[in-house]
Design an enzyme around this catalytic site. Structure first.
Site, PDB file in Angstrom:
ATOM      1  N   HIS A   1      26.620  73.332  83.349  1.00  0.00           N
ATOM      2  CA  HIS A   1      27.903  72.984  83.976  1.00  0.00           C
ATOM      3  C   HIS A   1      28.584  71.871  83.190  1.00  0.00           C
ATOM      4  O   HIS A   1      29.791  71.948  82.891  1.00  0.00           O
ATOM      5  CB  HIS A   1      27.649  72.558  85.423  1.00  0.00           C
ATOM      6  N   GLU A   2      27.825  70.839  82.843  1.00  0.00           N
ATOM      7  CA  GLU A   2      28.415  69.711  82.120  1.00  0.00           C
ATOM      8  C   GLU A   2      28.795  70.100  80.700  1.00  0.00           C
ATOM      9  O   GLU A   2      29.791  69.601  80.160  1.00  0.00           O
ATOM     10  CB  GLU A   2      27.450  68.520  82.118  1.00  0.00           C
TER      11      GLU A   2
ATOM     12  N   HIS B   1      32.243  71.438  80.553  1.00  0.00           N
ATOM     13  CA  HIS B   1      33.278  70.410  80.474  1.00  0.00           C
ATOM     14  C   HIS B   1      33.421  69.891  79.042  1.00  0.00           C
ATOM     15  O   HIS B   1      34.525  69.556  78.591  1.00  0.00           O
ATOM     16  CB  HIS B   1      32.937  69.249  81.410  1.00  0.00           C
TER      17      HIS B   1
ATOM     18  N   GLU C   1      36.293  72.874  88.034  1.00  0.00           N
ATOM     19  CA  GLU C   1      34.935  72.904  88.559  1.00  0.00           C
ATOM     20  C   GLU C   1      34.465  74.343  88.759  1.00  0.00           C
ATOM     21  O   GLU C   1      33.315  74.680  88.489  1.00  0.00           O
ATOM     22  CB  GLU C   1      34.853  72.125  89.878  1.00  0.00           C
TER      23      GLU C   1
END
Length: 659
Positions: free
Chosen positions: A171-172, A175, A256
């Site tokens: 997930h990170e 980003h 997100e």
């Protein structure tokens, strides 16, 4: 949506941020002027014509002071965050996890981050631990992928399985790769400026509380006026928090969802990020902690985190994150119940799992070592005044990473020695290089000699991943030490007055990641590839030279064919045979300048270039490691992730994560 489309969208989101920021400033200015007008009339009331009772420039002065506070706060906080991800992680109370840590939980975290970095072809980020936070949460921060950091809470390590930890890290990494981080860091400075009014109001209240209480003949005492003025500004300042929530929700909520989807794509395992989010929903330990962050700066940083850092008093439009139920439904396609999240008794039991066994390795996402036969060296002559570029590799055999190398890449001094060892040549060249090292850095010269044998046993396909693993340790160096490293690298390369492919690739990657301007915003100067036709032609020619080894009877024609194959992928440039650059024009300074220029292209103009370069390298056969390396270096030079075909060329290390 592609990486480049995400970058473009991130820049569009910045425009939205500017608009909302201006709207917030306007609302605060009006509120401050209204509050000051009421206080003025409270102090000097009794006049029938109130509008004539204000001093000259009353509203202008109020407005200027308000703008100065907001602008000054934004500039100060932006300056404080000049170190990018490191500054943000420290602002959240993070502790840097040493690459050489012996803590098994931390080692497992570093292994997962290393896997993702190797798989995506970017420098391995630094890792921070929020030691005092027992909740499940994480964030990525930085100005670009070359200086990113990943931070996780202690609760994340204690409560998540390895698969779930992979999901969080995936997930990170979304980003990082999708260009969200720079926008998020800018947002911290903007929100701090907006909220400066509340801080100024607090100071006025303190000043009024401790000042003289004498009154005059014109109304209430100044002490009371200060207290009321401070209270008014404090309340008005919280308009900034309201608008901050609006801005954060407008900018971050959809991103997100994208990061959740990317985590599933990266790991090929919805139970990873899905399980982590379900545990956030079910985490209870006497009190509800979920993803809550207790640090005083949590509100300022709330938009960075995986989950809501503070309870959402205002849901819907004003929540910084989408509801967990909605996120889970998008991941699983149906509603999912929360999970209990007790501390795991053996959270590090899976640390011996090998990268080759991971779900995304099978999908070709992992980038690692392969045993590959390479063509014979090819020399491309350069101009007399500059070193030539030499392309080619020799065959290498698969070899495990020795304990010496594994330890060295996790220590700043050792990582420097690894870099030097990667550049050591043979015979007289090696003697010259060692003499340079003994003169410039005697202690590391001995360590370099010690590590050289282990480096020599590695296949050439392992060298760039080895540099990626060393990135966190190298980034611990002060900038003066980084500059010294780059200067020594340049001397070692110049020892034989030529530049090999391996040297060019290594220097390009190191310069992009360690130079003084690494991590800073690169302004857009060019909107179309046609603005850089000559630079594109040069890079296509470079890739064509690497893709077609010397020794073929038709080498010149084959290289021209490869160049035209790439040019056909950019029909708007109308490149032809006469645009092809032969070996005499492929000097390192020209290539470096071309990369600098192309890096200033608009995000949506870059994917066509990467597609063209890949077409030039792909002659219908498996992509060679030499071609993969040069494409990897170019992608590093223009701050773009490597394409899937390049990542697939590197096969998974069967030995990398045995800790």
């Amino acid at each position: 949506m592609t990486f480049f489309e995400q970058q473009h969208q991130a820049r569009q989101e910045t425009k939205k941020l500017v608009f909302l920021f201006a709207l917030a400033v306007l609302a605060i200015v009006i509120a401050v002027n209204l509050a000051m007008a009421l206080l003025w009339n409270f102090k000097f009331g009794g006049h029938h014509e109130l509008m004539r009772s204000y001093p000259k420039g009353f509203f202008a002065i109020n407005t200027l002071i308000t703008l100065a506070l907001i602008g000054g706060g934004t500039l100060i906080q932006t300056f404080n965050l000049r170190d990018g991800g490191d500054a943000v992680a420290q602002m959240a109370g993070g502790r840097l996890v040493s690459p050489a840590t012996g803590d098994l939980q931390e080692r497992r975290l570093l292994n997962v981050v290393e896997e993702m970095a190797l798989a995506s072809g970017i420098a391995c980020p630094k890792v921070y631990l929020l030691e005092q936070e027992d909740s499940i949460n994480a964030f990525a921060a930085g100005y670009n992928q070359n200086e990113a950091v990943v931070a996780v809470t202690r609760g994340t390590l204690n409560r998540l399985t390895r698969d779930e930890l992979q999901g969080v890290v995936g997930h990170e990494f979304s980003h990082i790769l999708n260009g969200d981080m720079r926008l998020n860091v800018h947002l911290i400075g903007v929100l701090f400026g907006i909220q400066m009014i509340a801080g100024f109001g607090q100071q006025l209240m303190n000043f009024g509380r401790f000042s003289s209480s004498s009154r005059d003949d014109k109304g209430p005492p100044w002490q009371l006026i200060m207290l009321f003025a401070g209270l008014a500004l404090f309340v008005v300042g919280y308009i900034g928090i309201f608008f901050g929530r609006v801005i954060k929700s407008a900018v971050s909520r959809q991103r997100e969802f994208l990061a959740d989807a990317s985590a599933v794509q990266f790991t090929r395992n919805p139970e990873g990020i899905g399980g982590a989010l379900r545990k956030i929903g079910g985490l209870t330990d006497g009190k509800k902690i979920g993803s809550q962050i207790n640090h005083p700066n949590a509100e300022q940083l709330s938009h960075l985190f995986l989950g809501s850092a503070r309870p959402n008093l205002l849901d819907g439009w004003f929540a910084t994150h989408p509801p967990l139920t909605e996120r889970l439904k998008r991941i699983y396609g149906r509603s999912m119940s929360p999970l209990e999240a007790p501390e795991l008794s053996t959270p590090y039991a899976e640390t011996t799992e090998r990268l080759a066994d991971l779900p995304f390795a099978a999908a070709g996402f992992a980038s690692a070592v392969a045993s590959t036969s390479m063509p014979a060296p090819v020399t491309v002559s350069g101009a007399a005044a500059t070193p030539s570029l030499e392309f080619g590799n020799s065959s290498g055999m698969k070899s495990p990473l020795s304990p010496q190398l594994d330890g060295a890449v996790r220590d700043p001094a050792g990582a420097c020695a690894v870099v030097y060892a990667l550049l050591l040549g043979e015979g007289a060249e090696r003697d010259t290089q060692l003499a340079i090292l003994k003169k410039e850095t005697p202690q590391q010269a001995a360590l370099t000699t010690f590590l050289a044998e282990a480096v020599a046993q590695l296949p050439l396909s392992a060298r760039l991943p080895l540099v990626d693993l060393a990135a966190p340790a190298l980034r611990q160096l002060a900038q003066a030490d980084r500059d010294r490293l780059l200067a020594i690298v340049e001397q070692l390369i110049a020892a034989d007055s030529r530049i090999t492919l391996a040297e060019f690739v290594l220097q390009t990657v190191l310069t992009r990641r360690l130079a003084p301007r690494a991590g800073r915003l690169v302004p857009i100067r060019f909107n179309r590839l046609s603005d850089l036709s000559a630079d594109v032609a040069l890079l296509l020619s470079l890739v064509a030279h690497v893709a077609v080894p010397a020794g073929r009877t038709d080498v010149t024609a084959a290289r021209l064919t490869a160049f035209l194959r790439g040019a056909a992928a950019c029909p708007e440039l109308k490149l032809a045979s006469h645009d092809y650059c032969d070996g005499a024009t492929l000097s390192f300074p020209r290539v470096r300048q071309a990369l600098d220029n192309v890096n200033q292209l608009a995000p949506l103009a870059k994917p066509q270039l990467v597609k063209a370069l890949l077409a030039a390298a792909d002659g219908g056969e498996a992509l060679q490691i030499s071609s993969a390396d040069i494409l990897r270096a170019i992608c590093a030079g223009i701050e773009a992730p490597i394409p899937p075909a390049v990542a697939a060329t590197y096969q998974a290390y069967p030995w990398q994560f045995d800790n």
